[in-house]
Enzyme design. Sequence first.
Site, PDB file in Angstrom:
ATOM      1  N   CYS A  40      -9.580 -47.204 -50.073  1.00 37.23           N
ATOM      2  CA  CYS A  40     -10.630 -46.044 -49.851  1.00 37.23           C
ATOM      3  C   CYS A  40      -9.995 -45.309 -48.538  1.00 37.23           C
ATOM      4  O   CYS A  40     -10.016 -45.819 -47.469  1.00 37.23           O
ATOM      5  CB  CYS A  40     -12.077 -46.680 -49.677  1.00 37.23           C
ATOM      6  SG  CYS A  40     -12.918 -45.582 -49.317  1.00 37.23           S
ATOM      7  N   HIS A  41      -9.600 -44.185 -48.848  1.00 29.22           N
ATOM      8  CA  HIS A  41      -9.405 -43.393 -47.425  1.00 29.22           C
ATOM      9  C   HIS A  41      -9.711 -41.940 -47.606  1.00 29.22           C
ATOM     10  O   HIS A  41      -9.246 -41.059 -46.852  1.00 29.22           O
ATOM     11  CB  HIS A  41      -7.790 -43.669 -47.230  1.00 29.22           C
ATOM     12  CG  HIS A  41      -6.918 -42.802 -48.285  1.00 29.22           C
ATOM     13  ND1 HIS A  41      -6.785 -43.214 -49.490  1.00 29.22           N
ATOM     14  CD2 HIS A  41      -6.286 -41.786 -48.176  1.00 29.22           C
ATOM     15  CE1 HIS A  41      -5.719 -42.506 -50.111  1.00 29.22           C
ATOM     16  NE2 HIS A  41      -5.344 -41.621 -49.510  1.00 29.22           N
ATOM     17  N   ARG A  42     -10.079 -41.192 -49.068  1.00 31.06           N
ATOM     18  CA  ARG A  42     -10.162 -39.812 -49.148  1.00 31.06           C
ATOM     19  C   ARG A  42     -11.150 -39.320 -48.368  1.00 31.06           C
ATOM     20  O   ARG A  42     -12.109 -39.928 -48.072  1.00 31.06           O
ATOM     21  CB  ARG A  42     -10.673 -39.517 -50.663  1.00 31.06           C
ATOM     22  CG  ARG A  42      -9.683 -39.501 -51.802  1.00 31.06           C
ATOM     23  CD  ARG A  42      -9.038 -38.278 -51.994  1.00 31.06           C
ATOM     24  NE  ARG A  42      -7.811 -38.020 -51.378  1.00 31.06           N
ATOM     25  CZ  ARG A  42      -6.810 -38.619 -51.642  1.00 31.06           C
ATOM     26  NH1 ARG A  42      -6.544 -39.553 -52.850  1.00 31.06           N
ATOM     27  NH2 ARG A  42      -5.700 -38.158 -50.980  1.00 31.06           N
TER      28      ARG A  42
END
Length: 362
Positions: free
Chosen positions: A207-209
């Site tokens: 998860c990094h957006r």
Amino acid sequence: MTRKIVTIVGARPQFIKAAAVSREILKHPGEIEEVMVHTGQHYDPNMSQVFFDELEIPAPKYNLEVSGGGHGAMTGRMLEGIEKILLEEKPDWVLIYGDTNSTLAGALAASKLHIPVAHVEAGLRSFNMRMPEEVNRILSDRVSTLLLCPTDVAVENLAREGIVAGVHNVGDVMYDVALYYRDRARSESRILQSLGLQEGGFVLTTCHRAENTDSRERLTSILSALSQIATELPVVLPLHPRTRKLVADYGLESYLQGLTVVEPLSFLDMVALEQSAKVILTDSGGVQKEAFFYQVPCITMRDETEWVETIELGWNRLVGANREQILEAYSQALECRTEVQGAPYGTGVASRVILEELLKEG
Ligand code: UDP
């Protein structure tokens, strides 16, 4: 006459894609010479150097060491640095990848100097202009000479914007990469043993957006779903540095307690985990497709995806950041028994076709 290509990379997914094309370039000595420029966008050793070492990417001749700051400052400093390099190197082509600020800076610097731009992963669209990546893609495509699309959908997206000249569906370089490293990852990586995981006995997540990490509410909802899943199966989370920082800023550390949180992984470790995971939950573009290539059910924690083929073929579910929807999709994914039908990402020879195009044009 030897063609000179300046390749602009800066972020993890670009190193991985460039590895495939650089390997192909090295098969054409005397015909083509590559000068690698690292903008410095990703600089942590486990987000950058490990990929150059493991994937045997040519060492950058230039490193601009531009990282951090806002989008404007970062892109501006890259633009200035790349322009100087292009004036010095006078390449025949500038090769850019994907949709980061490094992509846009490369595209702008080259096009203003009238140097042709070749864009790998042209034509992808999420149709969400709030995504920085979408702005980078649209602007980069607009000034590119050679638009190297991974899919038919990407070609159609460009046609709708009136871009047809120089457009080629070459297939997806990430498929080349997946085929090349699949077996090596299985034989060389020791990550399953070191994390004490069983084949098919864990969930892998990334998860990094910005749309997820920049919203406290969305990040909380995602982490809450993951910690619920972790009560049933181990959940491995290689934590991106920006997500780690925002988890701390929002005070959400307690949600990480039940998860197996690790530093960002080397590519071979990541691919080894992907192939053995029961389910993958992600907001990454590359990871969605790797799940598809390795036939692992995927849940995409975004409101839209550029990789619509993975959804259409029943392999990927789009759930946004809603806790209940993530959990419901997870239950369904556990039952998923489909097989990939069709080959929307080509046949694994995208890098070779890209080289043919670069040697043909210009
Ligand atoms: N990746 C990796 N280590 C990790 C997480 C991801 O090697 O800890 C790889 C992953 O396998 C994929 C690529 O990085 O090939 C995806 O990059 P990222 O998610 O940063 O960017 P995106 O694809 O969303 O642009």
